[in-house]
Design a protein around this motif. Structure first.
Motif, PDB file in Angstrom:
ATOM      1  N   ILE A 177       0.848  -1.187   0.000  1.00  0.00           N
ATOM      2  CA  ILE A 177       0.000   0.000   0.000  1.00  0.00           C
ATOM      3  C   ILE A 177       0.889   1.244   0.000  1.00  0.00           C
ATOM      4  O   ILE A 177       1.742   1.401   0.872  1.00  0.00           O
ATOM      5  CB  ILE A 177      -0.937   0.019   1.222  1.00  0.00           C
ATOM      6  N   ARG A 227       2.809   5.461 -12.511  1.00  0.00           N
ATOM      7  CA  ARG A 227       1.677   5.422 -11.584  1.00  0.00           C
ATOM      8  C   ARG A 227       1.877   6.375 -10.413  1.00  0.00           C
ATOM      9  O   ARG A 227       1.351   6.155  -9.330  1.00  0.00           O
ATOM     10  CB  ARG A 227       1.461   3.996 -11.080  1.00  0.00           C
ATOM     11  N   GLU A 229       4.292   6.656  -8.540  1.00  0.00           N
ATOM     12  CA  GLU A 229       4.811   5.931  -7.385  1.00  0.00           C
ATOM     13  C   GLU A 229       5.886   6.714  -6.635  1.00  0.00           C
ATOM     14  O   GLU A 229       6.142   6.434  -5.460  1.00  0.00           O
ATOM     15  CB  GLU A 229       5.368   4.574  -7.816  1.00  0.00           C
ATOM     16  N   LEU A 249      -5.107   9.051  -9.987  1.00  0.00           N
ATOM     17  CA  LEU A 249      -4.702   7.709  -9.570  1.00  0.00           C
ATOM     18  C   LEU A 249      -5.743   6.669  -9.952  1.00  0.00           C
ATOM     19  O   LEU A 249      -5.408   5.568 -10.399  1.00  0.00           O
ATOM     20  CB  LEU A 249      -4.454   7.686  -8.061  1.00  0.00           C
ATOM     21  N   ARG A 250      -7.000   7.006  -9.793  1.00  0.00           N
ATOM     22  CA  ARG A 250      -8.052   6.070 -10.195  1.00  0.00           C
ATOM     23  C   ARG A 250      -8.051   5.871 -11.711  1.00  0.00           C
ATOM     24  O   ARG A 250      -8.296   4.757 -12.189  1.00  0.00           O
ATOM     25  CB  ARG A 250      -9.422   6.582  -9.746  1.00  0.00           C
ATOM     26  N   GLU A 254      -5.457   2.550 -10.201  1.00  0.00           N
ATOM     27  CA  GLU A 254      -5.168   2.291  -8.797  1.00  0.00           C
ATOM     28  C   GLU A 254      -6.466   2.252  -7.982  1.00  0.00           C
ATOM     29  O   GLU A 254      -7.449   2.915  -8.315  1.00  0.00           O
ATOM     30  CB  GLU A 254      -4.242   3.370  -8.227  1.00  0.00           C
ATOM     31  N   VAL A 256      -7.897   3.523  -4.650  1.00  0.00           N
ATOM     32  CA  VAL A 256      -7.490   4.666  -3.820  1.00  0.00           C
ATOM     33  C   VAL A 256      -8.365   4.761  -2.581  1.00  0.00           C
ATOM     34  O   VAL A 256      -9.596   4.711  -2.665  1.00  0.00           O
ATOM     35  CB  VAL A 256      -7.573   5.985  -4.620  1.00  0.00           C
ATOM     36  N   LYS A 379       0.668  -8.788  -1.826  1.00  0.00           N
ATOM     37  CA  LYS A 379       0.381  -7.635  -2.667  1.00  0.00           C
ATOM     38  C   LYS A 379      -1.119  -7.339  -2.622  1.00  0.00           C
ATOM     39  O   LYS A 379      -1.938  -8.245  -2.469  1.00  0.00           O
ATOM     40  CB  LYS A 379       0.807  -7.912  -4.109  1.00  0.00           C
ATOM     41  N   GLY A 382      -5.798  -6.000  -7.269  1.00  0.00           N
ATOM     42  CA  GLY A 382      -6.033  -4.942  -8.242  1.00  0.00           C
ATOM     43  C   GLY A 382      -7.513  -4.752  -8.521  1.00  0.00           C
ATOM     44  O   GLY A 382      -8.351  -5.595  -8.179  1.00  0.00           O
ATOM     45  N   ARG A 383      -7.812  -3.620  -9.154  1.00  0.00           N
ATOM     46  CA  ARG A 383      -9.209  -3.309  -9.466  1.00  0.00           C
ATOM     47  C   ARG A 383      -9.818  -4.356 -10.407  1.00  0.00           C
ATOM     48  O   ARG A 383     -10.978  -4.704 -10.291  1.00  0.00           O
ATOM     49  CB  ARG A 383      -9.287  -1.920 -10.098  1.00  0.00           C
TER      50      ARG A 383
END
Length: 619
Positions: A177, A227, A229, A249-250, A254, A256, A379, A382-383
């Motif tokens: 995260i 991204r 990061e 970010l979305r 990502e 969020v 990890k 993911g979406r």
């Protein structure tokens, strides 16, 4: 409060309110001011208060002095207020013009405070010219002056990290995260606090909101990564900057989560996938705009939310893996048997037992697995991550192949394997050997059993019993989809153990009691019971072997990035920012312009209505 409930004077006054106001008031009292003077000074009258403006980074108040002078007090971001000051007050109360050297001295002090992770606030004032009308000031028709202030001083406020916050941030980072700080403090203070909280790493970058606002979509990705990061701290940010960061970010795929406590945070809280509002310091608007309210305003509680959320999702995956295996084996076995022999070994009642009892019990057993700390080492999902992962398909197909091959062999070759050809309808163990077998002497064949050959009924019972115990042991395998030791932490989950025992007990009742007539089963010998349980237990060592099969992991983002690098390597001239992303950015800007235009219309309409009401009230 200077007195307790009984009216007795307190040794130290109790100050309540916003943390910044409490700190300033407490500091003033410690400098020698009495609590009564700090709260209310005789002869002073507050006629107007402008709340903190996140755009201007300051707030103001107008007071009327005993001689009738109107004085404007300003408090806000130190570098902002310092830029509005042209004079400076000495400790003895004398005021002189601020020179460049004086300004640099104050700026160095602000920087020194900020490097010590102190939030700096500057205080200033200005007296309005004599004869200034009080009415427009009170009504808010006149803007407060923002030039020519007299600098009273700079205050450094320590906002220490709560105990456990650095460790909680480190746990989030180990869990994959990305923790970012978006604050209104200046960039030096923000970086110092972020380092204390383990948010700002050696390779991380910090940016001010005004600079982030000016960057284009492509420039942000070029500076902070594909991204973002590398972006870890955003200082001197406005609510729109926070919303813009969340939206971008979305758009990059990502998931969020946003924390906030103020009314200005409501837009970002709504835009985020998960909005978390503070339960103590948060406003009602922020709470209503969020999905989760953190009751104790503690970051460690957010880590607990993540841990439990991952545990629930993991438990769902465990049950899905178990359920898919059960259904695939049952349906495939009946289909193959029906095509090859014309009959299905698993009857409707037996399938009903599997669905209503085993699946329900399995959901309770696997759904009550407590959260484990190892989940915070994985990890994040993911979406677009599938519910059934490659690891789950590996486990499902391994168990499915084993169970299906085993039960199909039983179906077609079971008579030879278990020696059922010689059975003529009598119990295969004499009554006198009851003490060494589970074959009971009370059982008599009813009309249903007389219509079927007893050896066929026995074989179908063995198949059904083996199938059930394969699922019982596979339920143990489902507890850990990657770990080899599936018994780890088993004793800590009493519900799981209880459900396993209940499932086995019901299975015995369905075969060794009069319920067998209802379930279309018959009593089995001790040897057959041992074979069914022993073969079912093979699922556990088989699961260990299946889990040793490696599975390559590469998400969609890695594939896309690899493809871009390959295009660059081969001399391609394609832009690293696809046209679709640029179109998405333009669409976002168009939407924001439309929203702003609509807000301006509403504001002008409301202003017109207010003027109509004022004119009607005057008339």
């Amino acid at each position: 409060f200077t007195r307790d409930q009984t009216g007795q004077m307190l040794k130290e006054p109790i100050i309540t309110g916003k943390p910044t106001e409490v700190a300033l008031l407490d500091y003033g009292i410690r400098l020698g001011s009495s609590p009564e003077q700090a709260v209310k000074q005789p002869g002073l009258k507050v006629i107007r208060v402008d709340p903190f403006n996140s755009t201007k980074k300051r707030m103001g108040a107008v007071v009327k002095l005993p001689d009738g002078t109107l004085r404007v007090h300003v408090k806000g971001a130190s570098e902002i207020v310092l830029g509005l000051c042209s004079r400076r007050m000495q400790p003895d109360g004398t005021v002189f013009e601020m020179k460049e050297q004086d300004r640099k001295e104050v700026a160095d002090l602000i920087h020194e405070f900020a490097e010590g992770s102190l939030r700096t606030i500057a205080l200033g004032y200005i007296d309005l010219p004599p004869g200034t009308e009080e009415g427009p000031i009170v009504a808010g028709d006149v803007e407060l002056p923002d030039q020519g202030l007299c600098c009273l001083g700079v205050v450094g406020i320590k906002d220490p990290c709560r105990p456990g916050v650095p460790d909680a941030v480190a746990r989030c980072q180990r869990a994959g995260i990305m923790v970012r700080m978006v604050t209104g403090d200046n960039i030096t203070t923000a970086c110092a606090i972020a380092r204390e909280c383990n948010i700002l790493s050696p390779g991380g970058l910090a940016v001010e909101g005004v600079d982030f606002r000016k960057m284009t979509f492509a420039e942000r990705r070029a500076r902070f990564g594909d991204r973002l990061e590398k972006l870890q701290v955003m200082a001197r940010s406005s609510p729109s900057d926070k919303y813009d960061l969340v939206h971008m970010l979305r758009g990059l795929g990502e998931v969020v989560g946003v924390t906030g406590d103020g009314t200005n945070d409501s837009k970002a809280l709504k835009e985020a996938d998960i909005g978390l509002a503070m339960g103590i310091a948060g406003t009602e608007v922020a709470k209503k705009s969020s999905d989760i309210v953190i009751l104790d305003d503690n970051f460690t509680s957010i880590v607990t939310v993540v841990r439990w959320g991952r545990s629930v999702y993991s438990n769902i995956q465990k049950f899905v893996q178990f359920q898919v295996t059960v259904n695939l084996v049952a349906l495939s076995l009946n289909f193959i048997s029906a095509v090859g022999q014309g009959t299905a070994p698993l009857t409707a009642v037996q399938l009903l037992w599997v669905n209503l009892i085993m699946d329900t019990m399995g959901a309770l057993a696997l759904g009550t697995e407590p959260p484990r700390e190892e989940l915070m080492q994985q990890k994040p999902y993911g979406r677009t991550s599938p519910l059934i992962t490659k690891v789950m398909w590996r486990n499902i197909l391994g168990q499915f192949a084993f169970q299906l091959v085993l039960l199909v062999v039983y179906t077609f070759e079971g008579y030879k394997i278990f020696g059922l050809d010689e059975i003529t309808g009598e119990c295969d163990n004499p009554v006198g050997e009851r003490d060494s077998t589970m074959c009971n002497d009370w059982h008599t064949f009813d009309e249903h059993e007389q219509g079927l050959e007893h050896n066929t009924l026995t074989l179908h019972t063995i198949i059904f019993n083996t199938f059930v115990f394969c699922q019982v042991f596979n339920e143990l395998n489902a507890r850990h989809m990657d770990k080899l030791n599936v018994f780890e932490g088993l004793l800590a989950n009493r519900v799981f153990i209880f459900i396993i025992l209940i499932t086995c007990g019901f299975q015995v009742l369905l075969i060794e009691t009069p319920l067998s007539d209802f379930a279309s089963t018959t009593s089995l010998s001790t040897k057959h019971w041992l074979i069914c349980v022993g073969v079912g237990a093979i699922s556990i060592p088989l699961a260990v072997l299946v889990k040793l099969i490696p599975i390559p992991e590469m998400d969609n983002f890695q594939k896309t990035r690899l493809a871009k690098l390959m295009r660059v390597r081969t001399g391609g001239t394609e832009s690293l920012v696809p046209a679709a992303e640029l179109q998405e950015t333009q669409r976002y800007l168009d939407i924001e312009k439309a929203k702003n235009a609509e807000l301006e219309k509403k504001l002008s309409y409301a202003t017109g209505k207010l003027k109509e009401m004022e004119s009607s009230s005057k008339s």
